[in-house]
Design an enzyme around this catalytic site. Structure first.
Site, short mmCIF file in Angstrom:
data_model
loop_
_atom_site.label_atom_id
_atom_site.label_comp_id
_atom_site.label_asym_id
_atom_site.label_seq_id
_atom_site.Cartn_x
_atom_site.Cartn_y
_atom_site.Cartn_z
CG HIS A 196 43.81 30.15 42.04
ND1 HIS A 196 44.37 31.37 42.26
CD2 HIS A 196 42.92 30.32 41.03
CE1 HIS A 196 43.88 32.25 41.40
NE2 HIS A 196 42.98 31.64 40.65
CD GLU B 185 32.85 34.39 42.17
OE1 GLU B 185 32.63 35.62 42.26
OE2 GLU B 185 33.73 33.91 41.43
#
Lengths: 321, 348
Positions: free
Chosen positions: A125, A58
């Site tokens: 999540h 990321e």
């Protein structure tokens, strides 16, 4: 024709790619696989060489997008989940967000964050990151609540010369449908009245707009008229529309799905308290998720986040004060 | 406004024979000298309270830094770090730009908003570092990726880091991405033995940092960072290999930082034994000795060059000191380029 919130996001990316050769997509599994949620389905085939699979990195994904933006490109980055953007947090807040101010070099990158809770998703999540990113100067933070906004705001995000954090809610991906895609839209930075009412103002954004609307429909059967304001973007935050609503109702509840300490709802309450104190007939209130990580099991998750029921309780309380 | 690619870029072409080798060496030496003299001036201004923030010297790393830049061409990308005054000047940054950043002139590229080594002109391929180590590697990689998408070939990107920076996740993510995409990126690691006060022994456990190159599947080069000729030759090879499609190149230079981390740091933690080893050799003095030995310059010429550098630095500093300082009343206090999207409530 019926189109979902997720399909609108895919269509917006397809249009951005078709309209502007500077646009490209970058992220994990977004190429021939079409992305974890299929938000880029078939785009790699339709736009060869412009939908790139990244490494599982990321920080490097955002860093590379910044470098490409310096070269005049307009990358749209997909973080697989909003939660994982913390790995790229440094590049976002220290690099992308400071670049224009430091060097007069625009940084037109759009970072898509599949955000928010869904059944069974758990602590890593399910997160809502808008308050974190809104805290930093140099970023625009969008939180579309409708299919139409998901489409038009994503296109506007790509056109903006600054880094945009695009918080798209996973709960709305499949649940939310519209008859078609919009041809015109309110500009980013303008909130809208999602439902007019005279008794109390509920300010919400993203998935919470729909919880608020459900609550408003329920309270309407009891004779209470709730005005629901959809912020659309949390930075910039359309304080004027919120104040105008509070001027009509005299009561404010701000609702957000993110954690309770600070954040968007606190900002809304603070602004109304400082700029619209005289408009208030009762102390302004806010409602957020609980101050724990997001739980996995639906029995816990359903209580952790604000729901129509929880919002209704808070509104009734507010109307009694 | 843009950076001017000055005399050395024109003068120094890839070495192909004895004549051009001499020219390359002399040109590089002159930039090293200007870097050393300008940083000595900045340090003295800092001690006199004339510079806000800190001053970070590249003393001992000039040979390595300059060797990167003289092997780059117009259109290449250079993303320097903390100890790259020599490379910055040789890449085309004017002494005026450098001095304006340190003194906070409103007329400089950074306009007092950022200072010292956190400067650059990104649109000219001269990236402005952020302090978080490793972060610039993927940025240069992304710029090279963009050029590939645009069908532009032949350009190289180069970026520098210290041995301490190799311990970051960003370093790993960036180098790995560049390797997977086979980008023309040169990663120059100055192993200057200390990351602030932390010795290399507490930084990595592999025998030699260059061993990491194999792990990424990229070419690795080792060089004595105190030897200008060796640095020029190694960087010539590494930059050339990247330009010719050889993928990322990792260059690891061994040397010793001959200054504190910043001028606030007396670097007493440096092992005195280390300073007496070959690592502790001053690359500028070594280059001067080589110039004399090869009879490429006389002591008189070297003295004249130094005097010329000092004059240039003094004149530039004097000029910048007369320039306007940042004025809070004239700042727009706006971090976005899209003014219509500024959150008015918080800025009014």
């Amino acid at each position: 024709m019926s189109i979902t919130y997720l399909e609108a996001i895919r269509e917006a990316q397809a249009k951005a790619l078709a309209d502007d050769p500077r646009v490209f997509l970058y992220g994990q599994d977004i190429g021939s696989f079409g992305g974890a949620f299929k938000a880029t389905k078939n785009l790699a085939k339709e736009f060869p060489g412009r939908v790139l699979d990244s490494t599982l990195s990321e920080d490097a994904i955002i860093g590379a997008a910044i470098g490409a933006a310096i070269e005049g490109m307009r990358p749209i980055v997909e973080m697989q989940y909003a939660d994982f953007s913390t790995v790229g947090f440094n590049q976002i807040v220290n690099h992308a967000a400071t670049l224009f101010w430091r060097t007069e070099t625009p940084c037109p990158i759009t970072i898509r964050l599949p955000s928010g809770g869904t059944n069974g998703s758990g602590p890593f999540h399910s997160q809502n990151m808008e308050s974190l990113y809104a805290h930093y100067p140099g970023l625009v933070v969008m939180t579309p609540a409708t299919v139409e906004d998901a489409y038009s705001m994503l296109l506007e995000a790509v056109a903006i010369d600054d880094p945009v954090i695009f918080c798209e809610h996973k709960y709305l991906y499949y649940h939310l449908k519209a008859d078609g895609l919009p041809t015109e839209a309110e500009p980013v930075g303008k909130a809208k009245i999602a439902r007019p009412g005279r008794d109390v103002t509920v300010v919400a954004y993203s998935a919470m707009v729909h919880e608020a609307l459900e609550m408003a429909r329920e309270l309407a059967t009891e004779g209470t008229e709730v005005e629901v304001v959809d912020l659309r973007s949390v930075k910039p935050l359309d304080t004027d529309t919120v104040l105008a609503s509070v001027a009509r109702t005299g009561r404010l509840l701000a609702v957000g799905e993110s954690f309770p300490w600070g954040g968007v709802t606190a900002e809304v309450v603070a602004r109304v308290a400082s700029a619209g104190f005289g408009l208030l007939d009762a102390a302004p209130q806010r409602l957020n998720a609980k101050d724990t990580p997001v739980p996995f099991h639906p029995n816990l998750w359903g209580t952790h986040r604000p729901t129509a029921r929880a919002i209704a309780i808070a509104v009734r309380e507010l109307l009694r004060s | 406004m843009g950076i001017g690619f000055g005399m050395v870029q024109a003068m120094v072409t890839p070495a192909t024979g004895a004549g051009s080798l001499k020219e390359t060496y002399l040109g590089a030496y002159r930039w090293m000298l200007l870097a050393r003299v300008s940083e000595e001036k900045y340090a003295s201004l800092y001690r006199g309270g004339k510079i806000h923030g800190s001053v970070f010297l590249g003393k001992g790393q000039e040979a390595l830094s300059v060797s990167i830049a003289v092997n780059l061409r117009k259109g290449d990308i250079f993303s320097p770090l903390i100890r790259d005054q020599a490379g910055r000047l040789a890449f085309g940054e004017s002494l005026l730009d450098s001095t304006r950043a340190y003194l906070g002139s409103r007329l400089g590229a950074m306009r007092g908003r950022d200072g010292n080594i956190h400067r650059g002109r990104p649109r000219d391929g001269y990236f402005a570092m952020i302090s978080h180590l490793g972060a610039m590697i993927p940025a240069v990689a992304g710029a090279l990726l963009a050029r590939r998408m645009k069908g532009m070939t032949g350009a190289v990107g180069a970026t520098t880091i210290g041995e301490g920076g190799t311990s970051t996740g960003a370093f790993h993510e960036g180098v790995n991405l560049a390797a997977v995409e086979q980008l023309p990126l040169v990663i120059v690691i100055a192993n200057n033995q200390y990351a602030y006060s932390t010795p290399a022994s507490k930084q990595f456990a592999c025998g030699d940092l260059v061993d990491k190159a194999a792990g990424y599947g990229i070419a690795g080069h080792s060089v004595d960072g105190t030897d200008l000729a060796a640095c020029l030759e190694t960087l010539r090879k590494a930059v050339g290999a990247a330009r010719d499609g050889g993928g990322p190149q990792m260059v690891v230079a061994s040397l010793l930082r001959l200054a504190g981390h910043g001028e606030h740091d007396d670097f007493r933690y440096v092992d005195p034994e280390l300073r007496r080893t070959a690592l502790g050799r001053d690359c500028l003095e070594a280059a001067e000795a080589a110039l004399l030995e090869k009879r490429w310059a006389t002591p008189k010429e070297i003295a004249a060059w130094r005097a010329e550098a000092a004059r240039q630095v003094d004149e530039t500093v004097a000029a910048v000191q007369r320039e306007p300082l940042p004025n809070p009343d004239e700042e727009d206090w706006c971090a976005l380029s899209s003014k219509r999207l500024v959150d008015g409530f918080t800025t009014e």
